[in-house]
Design a protein around this motif. Structure first.
Motif, short mmCIF file in Angstrom:
data_model
loop_
_atom_site.label_atom_id
_atom_site.label_comp_id
_atom_site.label_asym_id
_atom_site.label_seq_id
_atom_site.Cartn_x
_atom_site.Cartn_y
_atom_site.Cartn_z
N SER A 9 22.13 46.45 45.99
CA SER A 9 21.42 46.86 44.78
C SER A 9 22.40 47.29 43.68
O SER A 9 22.21 46.97 42.51
CB SER A 9 20.45 48.00 45.08
OG SER A 9 19.45 47.58 45.95
N VAL A 10 23.44 48.01 44.07
CA VAL A 10 24.47 48.42 43.11
C VAL A 10 25.15 47.21 42.51
O VAL A 10 25.29 47.08 41.28
CB VAL A 10 25.51 49.36 43.78
CG1 VAL A 10 26.74 49.55 42.90
CG2 VAL A 10 24.87 50.70 44.12
N VAL A 11 25.56 46.27 43.35
CA VAL A 11 26.26 45.07 42.87
C VAL A 11 25.34 44.22 42.00
O VAL A 11 25.77 43.71 40.96
CB VAL A 11 26.84 44.27 44.06
CG1 VAL A 11 27.36 42.91 43.61
CG2 VAL A 11 27.95 45.08 44.73
N GLU A 16 24.45 42.18 36.64
CA GLU A 16 23.50 41.95 35.53
C GLU A 16 24.04 42.55 34.24
O GLU A 16 24.02 41.91 33.19
CB GLU A 16 22.15 42.56 35.88
CG GLU A 16 21.10 42.32 34.83
CD GLU A 16 19.75 42.91 35.20
OE1 GLU A 16 19.03 43.32 34.28
OE2 GLU A 16 19.43 42.95 36.41
N ARG A 17 24.55 43.78 34.32
CA ARG A 17 25.10 44.45 33.12
C ARG A 17 26.39 43.81 32.63
O ARG A 17 26.71 43.86 31.45
CB ARG A 17 25.35 45.93 33.40
CG ARG A 17 24.11 46.72 33.63
CD ARG A 17 23.39 46.96 32.34
NE ARG A 17 22.21 47.75 32.59
CZ ARG A 17 21.68 48.55 31.72
NH1 ARG A 17 22.21 48.68 30.54
NH2 ARG A 17 20.60 49.22 32.01
N ALA A 18 27.16 43.24 33.55
CA ALA A 18 28.44 42.63 33.18
C ALA A 18 28.25 41.37 32.34
O ALA A 18 29.14 40.98 31.60
CB ALA A 18 29.25 42.30 34.43
N ALA A 19 27.09 40.74 32.46
CA ALA A 19 26.75 39.56 31.65
C ALA A 19 27.84 38.48 31.69
O ALA A 19 28.26 37.96 30.66
CB ALA A 19 26.45 39.98 30.21
N VAL A 23 34.26 42.03 36.51
CA VAL A 23 34.21 43.48 36.74
C VAL A 23 35.47 43.90 37.48
O VAL A 23 35.84 43.28 38.48
CB VAL A 23 32.96 43.85 37.57
CG1 VAL A 23 32.93 45.34 37.87
CG2 VAL A 23 31.69 43.41 36.86
N GLN A 24 36.12 44.95 36.98
CA GLN A 24 37.36 45.42 37.59
C GLN A 24 37.15 46.67 38.45
O GLN A 24 37.76 46.79 39.51
CB GLN A 24 38.39 45.72 36.52
CG GLN A 24 38.79 44.50 35.73
CD GLN A 24 39.70 44.84 34.57
OE1 GLN A 24 40.01 46.00 34.32
NE2 GLN A 24 40.13 43.82 33.85
N SER A 105 29.82 54.40 36.20
CA SER A 105 30.47 53.57 35.19
C SER A 105 30.99 52.30 35.83
O SER A 105 31.04 52.16 37.05
CB SER A 105 31.65 54.32 34.53
OG SER A 105 32.66 54.58 35.48
N MET A 106 31.37 51.37 34.95
CA MET A 106 32.03 50.16 35.42
C MET A 106 32.99 49.70 34.33
O MET A 106 32.78 49.96 33.14
CB MET A 106 31.00 49.05 35.73
CG MET A 106 30.15 48.62 34.58
SD MET A 106 28.90 47.48 35.16
CE MET A 106 29.15 46.14 34.02
N LYS A 107 34.07 49.07 34.76
CA LYS A 107 35.07 48.56 33.82
C LYS A 107 35.04 47.05 33.91
O LYS A 107 35.17 46.49 35.00
CB LYS A 107 36.45 49.09 34.18
CG LYS A 107 37.54 48.64 33.24
CD LYS A 107 38.87 49.24 33.62
CE LYS A 107 39.95 48.74 32.69
NZ LYS A 107 41.27 49.26 33.09
#
Length: 109
Positions: A9-11, A16-19, A23-24, A105-107
């Protein structure tokens, strides 16, 4: 192993948000009282990111301790597990921390 479905679910949300951007780093908060094992989540993360924009990303896990507030004696105290007893002996306790399960957060890039 519920860590697999939680991590999936997290991934899914991260991808989806990374579009489409790579993702790092993904940072999550997983409270000590959630019964999620961080090492199992890391293992699952590597499995479920394979073939996605998050493949190879680092998973950082913040694990806040459990905390409670006793309504009987008005004391704040640390909870090591889900045995909800105040040091005064009362079971009239509210959990105030340690049940979090969220993406912080995500980078990307």
């Amino acid at each position: 192993m519920h860590e697999l479905s939680i991590t999936q679910s997290v991934v899914d949300a991260v991808c989806e948000r990374a579009a489409g951007r790579p993702v790092q780093v993904v940072k999550v908060r997983v409270g000590m009282l959630t019964a999620v094992v961080p090492e199992a989540m890391r293992f699952c993360f590597d499995l479920v990111t394979a073939g996605t924009v998050a493949e190879g990303a680092r998973l950082d896990i913040d694990q806040p301790a459990g905390a409670g507030h006793c309504r009987a004696c008005d004391t704040e105290f640390t909870l090591a597990d889900l045995i909800l007893l105040c040091p005064c002996g009362s079971a009239d306790v509210d959990i105030t921390s340690g049940q979090e399960l969220q993406i912080i957060s995500m980078k990307v890039g």
